[in-house]
Design an enzyme around this catalytic site. Sequence first.
Site, mmCIF file in Angstrom:
data_model
loop_
_atom_site.group_PDB
_atom_site.id
_atom_site.type_symbol
_atom_site.label_atom_id
_atom_site.label_comp_id
_atom_site.label_asym_id
_atom_site.label_seq_id
_atom_site.Cartn_x
_atom_site.Cartn_y
_atom_site.Cartn_z
ATOM 1 N N SER A 18 -2.044 33.236 51.337
ATOM 2 C CA SER A 18 -2.858 32.105 50.907
ATOM 3 C C SER A 18 -4.335 32.404 51.172
ATOM 4 O O SER A 18 -4.857 33.392 50.667
ATOM 5 C CB SER A 18 -2.383 30.817 51.593
ATOM 6 O OG SER A 18 -2.994 29.685 51.020
ATOM 7 N N ASP B 265 3.398 28.180 41.531
ATOM 8 C CA ASP B 265 2.238 27.999 42.393
ATOM 9 C C ASP B 265 1.125 27.302 41.609
ATOM 10 O O ASP B 265 0.842 27.660 40.460
ATOM 11 C CB ASP B 265 1.753 29.369 42.887
ATOM 12 C CG ASP B 265 0.697 29.282 43.988
ATOM 13 O OD1 ASP B 265 0.045 28.223 44.120
ATOM 14 O OD2 ASP B 265 0.511 30.275 44.705
ATOM 15 N N HIS C 253 3.807 27.715 45.969
ATOM 16 C CA HIS C 253 2.898 28.141 47.026
ATOM 17 C C HIS C 253 3.509 27.853 48.403
ATOM 18 O O HIS C 253 3.989 26.766 48.674
ATOM 19 C CB HIS C 253 1.550 27.418 46.901
ATOM 20 C CG HIS C 253 0.441 28.089 47.651
ATOM 21 N ND1 HIS C 253 -0.248 29.167 47.145
ATOM 22 C CD2 HIS C 253 -0.080 27.858 48.876
ATOM 23 C CE1 HIS C 253 -1.162 29.562 48.013
ATOM 24 N NE2 HIS C 253 -1.077 28.778 49.080
#
Length: 331
Positions: A169, A270, A300
């Site tokens: 991330s 995502d 995600h």
Amino acid sequence: MLLIESDIDPYDQFRIGRNPDGTITRYINLPRIKASLVGSHSDPVVSKDLTLNPKNKTRVRIYMPTSKLCSSNDDTRIPIIIFFAGSGWILRNWDTNIVHSQCSALTQEVHAIVVNVDYRIAPEHRLPVQYEDAMDAVLWVREQALDPNGEQWIREYGDISRCYLHGTSNGGNMVFFTALEATSTELEPLRIAGNIMNQPLFGGMERTNSEIQSIKDPMLPLCVQDMFWELSLPEGVDRDIWYCNPMVEGPHTSAISKLGRCLVIGFCGDAIIDRQQEFVTMLVKHGVQIEAQFSNIGFHAIELIDRERANYLVEIAKDFINNTCAQLLLT
């Protein structure tokens, strides 16, 4: 930037309170685990915490496979992975159970030393402070390897010619900008052999289709993405600053072609998949040797709740590192 109404309060969702002085109060209490120098059959990895930069109060947690420590006849050195956990820039996450498990799995499966970096978090410390902490970690590894009194595991067992940057991330964002900084920094004999960016977090002023469709995404709704950048970017800049949107021209652009091998991992569910795919296209245009792994199933931070996917990500990283190491041996 297109404004989109949402009935989700990102501060409530992340249990965050805003303070008048610009800081935030974090009410969420993530389960944490201490480092352990005692390995076992069920957990064949040992770990310890060390100071990275005393001035900035940053630390690292180092992970080591016990099989390497117990093998007195094996003098081969093993790769070093410098790891940046995802935090949305704002949550202290480096020593949580989940991150500890991720780093332990990498250590065991790749058979590598993992250096998990405790970087400073926003909004108390805004970008580019996190990149500075990441570069501190790279230079720290080099120093430990070359100092006769340096950290024993790195000095005696680590191969600093095979260092990898790995992040998830916003940690994936940190990998990219740290790798760029490394191209203009004297690191020899340390070498960044590869860069692993798992679901790297990027943004920009113009909304992408996947962002617009993520208004009620269960893991990363649009308002949460907005909150991350609101709290982490330098005050007074917009989201087309290169920290957030590396596709724009900036001081970083000329260094992109100098990057080593890169792995970008993403999931089609995502919210920022469009930006990740655009990012891969940009790297290809700059001639970067890149491997992209995009899965149709997932979203995600799926590895936080799906053990099978967490293992899948470790396997992808392992294959990338092993393949890169094989190529280095041939050169």
